[in-house]
Write a protein that holds these residues in place. Structure first.
Motif, PDB file in Angstrom:
ATOM      1  N   ARG A   1     107.538 -64.890  23.916  1.00  0.00           N
ATOM      2  CA  ARG A   1     106.106 -65.101  24.198  1.00  0.00           C
ATOM      3  C   ARG A   1     105.312 -65.090  22.905  1.00  0.00           C
ATOM      4  O   ARG A   1     104.404 -65.884  22.719  1.00  0.00           O
ATOM      5  CB  ARG A   1     105.589 -64.022  25.155  1.00  0.00           C
ATOM      6  N   HIS A   2     105.677 -64.179  21.993  1.00  0.00           N
ATOM      7  CA  HIS A   2     104.985 -64.106  20.702  1.00  0.00           C
ATOM      8  C   HIS A   2     105.146 -65.422  19.930  1.00  0.00           C
ATOM      9  O   HIS A   2     104.198 -65.932  19.366  1.00  0.00           O
ATOM     10  CB  HIS A   2     105.519 -62.935  19.877  1.00  0.00           C
ATOM     11  N   ARG A   3     106.385 -65.959  19.934  1.00  0.00           N
ATOM     12  CA  ARG A   3     106.621 -67.238  19.245  1.00  0.00           C
ATOM     13  C   ARG A   3     105.822 -68.358  19.898  1.00  0.00           C
ATOM     14  O   ARG A   3     105.304 -69.229  19.209  1.00  0.00           O
ATOM     15  CB  ARG A   3     108.111 -67.577  19.235  1.00  0.00           C
ATOM     16  N   ALA A   4     105.732 -68.339  21.226  1.00  0.00           N
ATOM     17  CA  ALA A   4     104.980 -69.383  21.928  1.00  0.00           C
ATOM     18  C   ALA A   4     103.501 -69.298  21.565  1.00  0.00           C
ATOM     19  O   ALA A   4     102.855 -70.313  21.324  1.00  0.00           O
ATOM     20  CB  ALA A   4     105.169 -69.250  23.439  1.00  0.00           C
ATOM     21  N   ILE A   5     102.985 -68.074  21.525  1.00  0.00           N
ATOM     22  CA  ILE A   5     101.578 -67.896  21.152  1.00  0.00           C
ATOM     23  C   ILE A   5     101.369 -68.317  19.702  1.00  0.00           C
ATOM     24  O   ILE A   5     100.394 -68.978  19.365  1.00  0.00           O
ATOM     25  CB  ILE A   5     101.139 -66.432  21.383  1.00  0.00           C
ATOM     26  N   GLN A   6     102.318 -67.953  18.834  1.00  0.00           N
ATOM     27  CA  GLN A   6     102.211 -68.286  17.419  1.00  0.00           C
ATOM     28  C   GLN A   6     102.219 -69.799  17.212  1.00  0.00           C
ATOM     29  O   GLN A   6     101.605 -70.302  16.295  1.00  0.00           O
ATOM     30  CB  GLN A   6     103.360 -67.638  16.658  1.00  0.00           C
ATOM     31  N   GLY A   7     102.894 -70.537  18.065  1.00  0.00           N
ATOM     32  CA  GLY A   7     102.990 -71.980  17.928  1.00  0.00           C
ATOM     33  C   GLY A   7     101.905 -72.742  18.670  1.00  0.00           C
ATOM     34  O   GLY A   7     101.811 -73.958  18.541  1.00  0.00           O
ATOM     35  N   ARG A   8     101.108 -72.038  19.441  1.00  0.00           N
ATOM     36  CA  ARG A   8     100.062 -72.703  20.219  1.00  0.00           C
ATOM     37  C   ARG A   8      98.847 -72.972  19.337  1.00  0.00           C
ATOM     38  O   ARG A   8      98.374 -72.099  18.619  1.00  0.00           O
ATOM     39  CB  ARG A   8      99.671 -71.819  21.405  1.00  0.00           C
TER      40      ARG A   8
ATOM     41  N   ALA B   1      92.843 -70.462   5.880  1.00  0.00           N
ATOM     42  CA  ALA B   1      93.859 -70.790   4.873  1.00  0.00           C
ATOM     43  C   ALA B   1      93.269 -70.851   3.470  1.00  0.00           C
ATOM     44  O   ALA B   1      94.010 -70.980   2.492  1.00  0.00           O
ATOM     45  CB  ALA B   1      94.512 -72.128   5.222  1.00  0.00           C
ATOM     46  N   GLY B   2      91.948 -70.781   3.361  1.00  0.00           N
ATOM     47  CA  GLY B   2      91.302 -70.826   2.052  1.00  0.00           C
ATOM     48  C   GLY B   2      91.306 -72.229   1.454  1.00  0.00           C
ATOM     49  O   GLY B   2      91.429 -72.386   0.238  1.00  0.00           O
ATOM     50  N   MET B   3      91.173 -73.251   2.314  1.00  0.00           N
ATOM     51  CA  MET B   3      91.211 -74.646   1.864  1.00  0.00           C
ATOM     52  C   MET B   3      90.039 -75.412   2.451  1.00  0.00           C
ATOM     53  O   MET B   3      89.372 -74.951   3.367  1.00  0.00           O
ATOM     54  CB  MET B   3      92.517 -75.310   2.335  1.00  0.00           C
TER      55      MET B   3
ATOM     56  N   PRO C   1      99.552 -80.562  13.271  1.00  0.00           N
ATOM     57  CA  PRO C   1      98.803 -79.720  14.212  1.00  0.00           C
ATOM     58  C   PRO C   1      98.895 -80.297  15.630  1.00  0.00           C
ATOM     59  O   PRO C   1      99.159 -81.484  15.812  1.00  0.00           O
ATOM     60  CB  PRO C   1      97.374 -79.784  13.683  1.00  0.00           C
ATOM     61  N   ASN C   2      98.713 -79.417  16.600  1.00  0.00           N
ATOM     62  CA  ASN C   2      98.646 -79.882  17.986  1.00  0.00           C
ATOM     63  C   ASN C   2      97.378 -80.700  18.161  1.00  0.00           C
ATOM     64  O   ASN C   2      96.452 -80.610  17.348  1.00  0.00           O
ATOM     65  CB  ASN C   2      98.630 -78.683  18.942  1.00  0.00           C
TER      66      ASN C   2
ATOM     67  N   HIS D   1     101.462 -70.548  13.217  1.00  0.00           N
ATOM     68  CA  HIS D   1     102.568 -71.137  12.452  1.00  0.00           C
ATOM     69  C   HIS D   1     102.020 -72.143  11.422  1.00  0.00           C
ATOM     70  O   HIS D   1     102.470 -72.169  10.275  1.00  0.00           O
ATOM     71  CB  HIS D   1     103.550 -71.824  13.402  1.00  0.00           C
ATOM     72  N   ASP D   2     101.053 -72.958  11.827  1.00  0.00           N
ATOM     73  CA  ASP D   2     100.430 -73.914  10.908  1.00  0.00           C
ATOM     74  C   ASP D   2      99.746 -73.183   9.750  1.00  0.00           C
ATOM     75  O   ASP D   2      99.832 -73.618   8.592  1.00  0.00           O
ATOM     76  CB  ASP D   2      99.401 -74.790  11.625  1.00  0.00           C
ATOM     77  N   LEU D   3      99.081 -72.072  10.065  1.00  0.00           N
ATOM     78  CA  LEU D   3      98.400 -71.305   9.010  1.00  0.00           C
ATOM     79  C   LEU D   3      99.415 -70.720   8.026  1.00  0.00           C
ATOM     80  O   LEU D   3      99.176 -70.723   6.813  1.00  0.00           O
ATOM     81  CB  LEU D   3      97.543 -70.199   9.618  1.00  0.00           C
ATOM     82  N   GLU D   4     100.547 -70.221   8.531  1.00  0.00           N
ATOM     83  CA  GLU D   4     101.596 -69.717   7.641  1.00  0.00           C
ATOM     84  C   GLU D   4     102.104 -70.836   6.729  1.00  0.00           C
ATOM     85  O   GLU D   4     102.322 -70.627   5.538  1.00  0.00           O
ATOM     86  CB  GLU D   4     102.760 -69.155   8.462  1.00  0.00           C
ATOM     87  N   ARG D   5     102.278 -72.009   7.305  1.00  0.00           N
ATOM     88  CA  ARG D   5     102.756 -73.144   6.510  1.00  0.00           C
ATOM     89  C   ARG D   5     101.717 -73.521   5.450  1.00  0.00           C
ATOM     90  O   ARG D   5     102.076 -73.816   4.307  1.00  0.00           O
ATOM     91  CB  ARG D   5     103.045 -74.339   7.411  1.00  0.00           C
ATOM     92  N   LEU D   6     100.450 -73.515   5.804  1.00  0.00           N
ATOM     93  CA  LEU D   6      99.394 -73.826   4.834  1.00  0.00           C
ATOM     94  C   LEU D   6      99.399 -72.816   3.679  1.00  0.00           C
ATOM     95  O   LEU D   6      99.225 -73.201   2.519  1.00  0.00           O
ATOM     96  CB  LEU D   6      98.024 -73.842   5.514  1.00  0.00           C
TER      97      LEU D   6
END
Length: 137
Positions: A10-17, A29-31, A47-48, A60-65
Motif C-alpha cells: 500500500r505504501h508503494r502504491a501511495i508513493q507511486g500515485r 524538488a527545488g526546481m 508523471p501521471n 517516486h517522481d520527487l525522489e527521481r527529481l
C-alpha cells in the motif's frame, strides 16, 4: 507479518500515485516547473496524467527529481543522467535476481543435506566384523 507485507505494498502504491500538480512538485524538488517539463520531454520523468491531461507527480517522481538534481550538480548532462539512472535501475534488478538465486541455492543445499542424512546409518545399528590378518615380511 502478512499485514506488514500488505502495508508495504500500500505504501508503494501511495508513493507511486500522482498527487502533486507541477508547481507544487517543482517547489518540493527545488526546481522551476519548466525544468520538470524538459525532463519529461527528455524521457527522464513520466508523471501521471489526469483525464484532462494535467500532470500529477508522485513521491517516486520527487525522489527521481532529487536524484537528477544530484547528478546534474555533479556535472552530468541530461544524457549522462539518463544513462546513470538506467544503470542504477539495472543494478537494482540484478541485485534482486542475485538474491533470489542465492536463496534458491540455500534451499537446494538444505535439501541435499537432508538427503545425505537419510543415507546415514546410525552407529548403533552398524555391524562390523573385524578379522585379524597377519602380515608376513
Amino acid at each position: 507479518m502478512a499485514s506488514d507485507i500488505g502495508g508495504d505494498s500500500r505504501h508503494r502504491a501511495i508513493q507511486g500515485r500522482g498527487v502533486y500538480v507541477i508547481s507544487v512538485a517543482a517547489e518540493l524538488a527545488g526546481m522551476h516547473p519548466q525544468t520538470l517539463r524538459v525532463y519529461e520531454r527528455r524521457g527522464l520523468l513520466e508523471p501521471n496524467r489526469t483525464g484532462g491531461g494535467s500532470r500529477r507527480y508522485s513521491e517516486h517522481d520527487l525522489e527521481r527529481l532529487r536524484r537528477i538534481a544530484e547528478l546534474t550538480d555533479a556535472g552530468l548532462n541530461i544524457e549522462g543522467v539518463r544513462r546513470v539512472i538506467e544503470l542504477e535501475a539495472e543494478l537494482t534488478e540484478l541485485r534482486a535476481q542475485l538474491e533470489q538465486e542465492r536463496e534458491l541455492a540455500r534451499l537446494r543445499e538444505k535439501e541435499i543435506h537432508r538427503q545425505y542424512r537419510r543415507d546415514l546409518v546410525p552407529l548403533s545399528q552398524a555391524v562390523v566384523h573385524v578379522k585379524s590378518v597377519q602380515i608376513r615380511r
